[in-house]
Motif scaffolding. Structure first.
Motif, mmCIF file in Angstrom:
data_model
loop_
_atom_site.group_PDB
_atom_site.id
_atom_site.type_symbol
_atom_site.label_atom_id
_atom_site.label_comp_id
_atom_site.label_asym_id
_atom_site.label_seq_id
_atom_site.Cartn_x
_atom_site.Cartn_y
_atom_site.Cartn_z
ATOM 1 N N GLY A 1 1.918 3.861 -8.536
ATOM 2 C CA GLY A 1 2.903 4.722 -7.902
ATOM 3 C C GLY A 1 2.964 4.643 -6.399
ATOM 4 N N ALA A 2 2.587 3.483 -5.840
ATOM 5 C CA ALA A 2 2.611 3.332 -4.376
ATOM 6 C C ALA A 2 4.033 3.299 -3.820
ATOM 7 N N TYR A 3 5.028 3.089 -4.688
ATOM 8 C CA TYR A 3 6.411 2.978 -4.238
ATOM 9 C C TYR A 3 7.309 3.955 -4.986
ATOM 10 N N PRO A 4 7.202 5.241 -4.652
ATOM 11 C CA PRO A 4 8.019 6.235 -5.326
ATOM 12 C C PRO A 4 9.488 6.134 -4.902
ATOM 13 N N GLY B 1 0.840 -1.192 0.000
ATOM 14 C CA GLY B 1 0.000 0.000 0.000
ATOM 15 C C GLY B 1 0.871 1.235 0.000
ATOM 16 N N HIS B 2 0.263 2.397 -0.185
ATOM 17 C CA HIS B 2 1.004 3.653 -0.161
ATOM 18 C C HIS B 2 1.596 3.876 1.233
ATOM 19 N N GLY B 3 2.897 4.082 1.301
ATOM 20 C CA GLY B 3 3.564 4.278 2.581
ATOM 21 C C GLY B 3 4.279 3.052 3.101
ATOM 22 N N ASP B 4 4.161 1.919 2.405
ATOM 23 C CA ASP B 4 4.832 0.680 2.809
ATOM 24 C C ASP B 4 6.355 0.863 2.777
ATOM 25 N N TYR B 5 7.017 0.407 3.837
ATOM 26 C CA TYR B 5 8.478 0.473 3.890
ATOM 27 C C TYR B 5 9.071 -0.923 4.106
ATOM 28 N N GLY B 6 8.318 -1.960 3.708
ATOM 29 C CA GLY B 6 8.751 -3.332 3.916
ATOM 30 C C GLY B 6 9.475 -3.920 2.720
ATOM 31 N N PHE B 7 9.227 -5.205 2.467
ATOM 32 C CA PHE B 7 9.955 -5.934 1.434
ATOM 33 C C PHE B 7 9.830 -5.293 0.055
ATOM 34 N N MET B 8 8.621 -4.862 -0.311
ATOM 35 C CA MET B 8 8.443 -4.332 -1.662
ATOM 36 C C MET B 8 9.181 -3.015 -1.830
ATOM 37 N N SER B 9 9.144 -2.181 -0.821
ATOM 38 C CA SER B 9 9.904 -0.933 -0.860
ATOM 39 C C SER B 9 11.392 -1.223 -0.984
ATOM 40 N N ALA B 10 11.859 -2.263 -0.277
ATOM 41 C CA ALA B 10 13.267 -2.641 -0.352
ATOM 42 C C ALA B 10 13.631 -3.107 -1.755
ATOM 43 N N LEU B 11 12.748 -3.862 -2.398
ATOM 44 C CA LEU B 11 13.018 -4.339 -3.755
ATOM 45 C C LEU B 11 13.106 -3.180 -4.753
ATOM 46 N N VAL B 12 12.251 -2.180 -4.569
ATOM 47 C CA VAL B 12 12.320 -0.997 -5.433
ATOM 48 C C VAL B 12 13.651 -0.285 -5.231
ATOM 49 N N GLY B 13 14.077 -0.153 -3.983
ATOM 50 C CA GLY B 13 15.364 0.482 -3.712
ATOM 51 C C GLY B 13 16.528 -0.298 -4.287
ATOM 52 N N ILE B 14 16.476 -1.617 -4.186
ATOM 53 C CA ILE B 14 17.532 -2.467 -4.744
ATOM 54 C C ILE B 14 17.607 -2.294 -6.256
#
Length: 294
Positions: free
Chosen positions: A290-293, A164-177
């Motif tokens: 765009g939930a993971y900017p 969801g918007h604001g998630d800082y878990g696994f999916m956010s980490a994958l986007v950063g990677i």
């Protein structure tokens, strides 16, 4: 009901508090810091200051409640020592709350995971993994055993991706990677699957569980049984304008061991028994929206 919630200001805790309040329950949220306390109060819940190491405070709060939802967890590093320490703290909380609720028939539910539940097929709520697979699995088993002591205990197994918007878990980490590597990668042929659930659907399920769950029960917070890692990588690629291709496991950094797993999980029993029906966007839809900017 008067429901005591640990992790009340967290990613899953905040919408759970809001969901409970909306349904007419009273909520007491545990808050470690001033910022957490302000967030819990802004949701409309009563604040109880303390942390997961304050066992006397947790015991008192549980005894003063009609039910407990334990979502707080000391996430640290993913080393064996780090996971063991976090699980030890978690077990102390479970034992303390269990003692406080013994013989009352009140609900006590905890959050757990689906990793290691079963191999080779989609896992169901009836599957019981070996307690030695992961430190948290033994804690889930201890929670279920509280049913024999007069506690309406329940374990909610969450998808590794609560999005969801604001998630800082696994999916956010994958986007950063992907951004750091300059490529949105997937392991192998990308056919392995990750289950997913939107955070607001997860909150709705937690309310249903605390209201309806039977003693010693397991429930699955799974909206999508399995999204392939290739689909995930392609959506991340679209969101970040990066190329998509298979990459070596080490590119996924600390997630390398997790992202290569095939984890199809069903929630059919949960849906049929509790009447839970996820209504919020799926994982790929969230990524495309765009939930993971950056």
């Amino acid at each position: 009901m008067r429901v005591f919630v640990t992790g009340a200001s967290g990613w899953i805790g905040s919408p759970t508090v809001a969901e409970l309040l909306k349904a007419g329950h009273q909520v007491v949220g545990l808050a470690r810091s001033d910022a957490s306390a302000a967030k819990v109060a802004a949701l409309g819940a009563e604040v109880r200051r303390g942390d997961l190491d304050d066992l006397d405070g947790l015991r008192a709060a549980a005894a003063d409640s009609d039910g407990v939802i334990h979502l707080g967890y000391k996430h640290g590093d993913f080393s064996p020592a780090g996971m063991a320490a976090a699980a030890e703290t978690d077990r102390a909380v479970i034992d303390t709350v269990g003692d406080a609720l013994e013989g009352t028939g009140k609900p006590f539910l905890i959050a757990s995971g689906v990793i290691g539940v079963v191999d080779g097929r989609a896992a169901t709520e009836n599957d019981r993994p070996d307690a030695g697979i992961h430190p948290r699995v033994a804690n889930a088993a201890a929670t279920l055993a509280l049913a024999d002591r007069g506690v309406r205990s329940a374990v909610v197994r969450f998808a590794p991706t609560v999005h969801g918007h604001g998630d800082y878990g696994f999916m956010s980490a994958l986007v950063g990677i992907a951004r750091r590597a300059g490529v949105s990668g997937y392991p192998g042929d990308g056919s392995n699957r990750w289950p997913a659930v939107h955070v607001l659907d997860a909150a709705a399920l937690l309310r249903l569980v605390v209201e309806q769950a039977t003693p010693g029960s397991i429930w699955h917070a799974i909206a999508e049984e399995g999204v392939t890692t290739r689909e995930i990588a392609e959506a991340i690629g679209r969101a970040t304008d990066l190329p998509v291709k298979p990459v070596p496991a080490e590119q996924f950094e600390w997630l390398s061991g997790f992202f290569a797993m095939d984890l199809p999980i069903t929630s059919e029993i949960t849906r049929q028994t509790l009447g839970w029906e996820p209504t919020h966007p799926g994982l790929i839809e969230d990524l495309d929206a765009g939930a993971y900017p950056a």
